[in-house]
Design an enzyme around this catalytic site. Structure first.
Site, PDB file in Angstrom:
ATOM      1  N   HIS A 142     -12.362 -62.785 -46.154  1.00 15.73           N
ATOM      2  CA  HIS A 142     -13.445 -62.769 -47.144  1.00 15.73           C
ATOM      3  C   HIS A 142     -14.779 -63.123 -46.492  1.00 15.73           C
ATOM      4  O   HIS A 142     -15.802 -62.484 -46.768  1.00 15.73           O
ATOM      5  CB  HIS A 142     -13.142 -63.744 -48.285  1.00 15.73           C
ATOM      6  CG  HIS A 142     -12.128 -63.234 -49.252  1.00 15.73           C
ATOM      7  ND1 HIS A 142     -12.309 -63.309 -50.607  1.00 15.73           N
ATOM      8  CD2 HIS A 142     -10.919 -62.649 -49.069  1.00 15.73           C
ATOM      9  CE1 HIS A 142     -11.259 -62.790 -51.220  1.00 15.73           C
ATOM     10  NE2 HIS A 142     -10.400 -62.383 -50.303  1.00 15.73           N
ATOM     11  N   GLY A 163      -6.945 -58.896 -61.557  1.00 15.50           N
ATOM     12  CA  GLY A 163      -5.997 -57.929 -61.006  1.00 15.50           C
ATOM     13  C   GLY A 163      -4.965 -58.653 -60.187  1.00 15.50           C
ATOM     14  O   GLY A 163      -4.991 -59.882 -60.061  1.00 15.50           O
ATOM     15  N   GLY A 164      -4.065 -57.912 -59.626  1.00 18.78           N
ATOM     16  CA  GLY A 164      -3.021 -58.491 -58.792  1.00 18.78           C
ATOM     17  C   GLY A 164      -3.554 -58.931 -57.439  1.00 18.78           C
ATOM     18  O   GLY A 164      -4.688 -58.641 -57.063  1.00 18.78           O
ATOM     19  N   ALA A 177     -16.499 -70.579 -53.295  1.00 17.44           N
ATOM     20  CA  ALA A 177     -15.152 -70.410 -52.751  1.00 17.44           C
ATOM     21  C   ALA A 177     -14.289 -71.557 -53.270  1.00 17.44           C
ATOM     22  O   ALA A 177     -14.519 -72.717 -52.931  1.00 17.44           O
ATOM     23  CB  ALA A 177     -15.196 -70.424 -51.224  1.00 17.44           C
ATOM     24  N   ARG A 220      -4.458 -58.919 -53.773  1.00 20.96           N
ATOM     25  CA  ARG A 220      -4.892 -57.862 -52.852  1.00 20.96           C
ATOM     26  C   ARG A 220      -5.077 -56.503 -53.536  1.00 20.96           C
ATOM     27  O   ARG A 220      -4.802 -55.454 -52.957  1.00 20.96           O
ATOM     28  CB  ARG A 220      -3.942 -57.760 -51.663  1.00 20.96           C
ATOM     29  CG  ARG A 220      -3.992 -58.993 -50.781  1.00 20.96           C
ATOM     30  CD  ARG A 220      -3.146 -58.831 -49.539  1.00 20.96           C
ATOM     31  NE  ARG A 220      -3.350 -59.935 -48.632  1.00 20.96           N
ATOM     32  CZ  ARG A 220      -2.657 -61.074 -48.658  1.00 20.96           C
ATOM     33  NH1 ARG A 220      -1.716 -61.238 -49.556  1.00 20.96           N
ATOM     34  NH2 ARG A 220      -2.917 -62.028 -47.794  1.00 20.96           N
ATOM     35  N   SER A 221      -5.590 -56.560 -54.750  1.00 22.45           N
ATOM     36  CA  SER A 221      -5.820 -55.324 -55.502  1.00 22.45           C
ATOM     37  C   SER A 221      -7.194 -54.731 -55.243  1.00 22.45           C
ATOM     38  O   SER A 221      -7.467 -53.606 -55.647  1.00 22.45           O
ATOM     39  CB  SER A 221      -5.667 -55.600 -57.003  1.00 22.45           C
ATOM     40  OG  SER A 221      -6.629 -56.545 -57.424  1.00 22.45           O
ATOM     41  N   GLY A 222      -8.086 -55.491 -54.591  1.00 27.01           N
ATOM     42  CA  GLY A 222      -9.441 -55.024 -54.340  1.00 27.01           C
ATOM     43  C   GLY A 222     -10.474 -55.679 -55.232  1.00 27.01           C
ATOM     44  O   GLY A 222     -11.647 -55.311 -55.205  1.00 27.01           O
TER      45      GLY A 222
END
Length: 180
Positions: free
Chosen positions: A51, A7-8, A35, A10-12
């Site tokens: 995170h 996803g983009g 990470a 900061r899309s979740g």
């Protein structure tokens, strides 16, 4: 099992990936968080802290392994749930390293991830969709092409592929686990 989430920015997608990883875990599972990002600037430091804080407050015990290249070297056991966040930064690490050719970065990543999937209960992969437009500059275009190739190969191999838009998971392949 491989779960691919994209996803983009900061899309979740990372939050969803953490919830799905916790859901996949059984009593003997370790939740291992690979990470791949490096603390290169203040924005990245803030994102890493965010995170870490979310995992610390998740109610689960996460083992964090900071690994920006050579993901196949992560030590795992068969019951592990491995969350890799994210393929985009992993590719940057592999693409721009000095000791191995950039032309083979995509193959190294796919090989390492498939190896890890074969050694663990599940691997949850997070990546970014960079753009649907042409990339400016030859180096950026090469990187985006490699990322697209990695995505295609991983989605071919995965059981579940999810696109996250505005916090909403859209299942593209397989079925979704309940991620509340």
């Amino acid at each position: 099992m491989i779960v691919f989430i994209t996803g983009g920015v900061r899309s979740g997608k990372s939050s969803l990936a953490e919830k799905l990883a916790m859901q996949l875990a059984c009593e003997e599972s370790r939740l291992v968080y690979a990470a791949c990002g490096q603390r290169t600037d203040s924005e990245m430091k803030e994102r890493i802290w965010h995170h870490q804080d979310r995992r610390a407050n998740s109610g689960a015990r996460w083992i964090t392994v900071e690994q920006s290249v050579d993901l196949g070297q992560i030590e795992t056991v068969p019951s592990d749930i491995l969350l890799v966040d994210c393929i985009t930064t992993l590719l940057a690490g592999e693409f721009f390293r000095e000791d191995k050719p950039a032309s083979e970065a995509d193959e190294r990543i796919v090989s390492d991830l498939l190896s890890l999937a074969g050694r663990t209960h599940a691997v949850v992969l997070v990546s970014n969709e960079l753009s649907f437009e042409p990339m400016p500059g030859e180096l950026t275009a090469q990187y985006a092409k490699k990322l697209g190739m990695v995505h295609q190969r991983l989605v071919q191999e995965c059981e579940i592929a999810i696109l996250v838009e505005h916090g909403i998971p859209i299942v593209k392949k397989g079925g979704i686990l309940c991620a509340e």
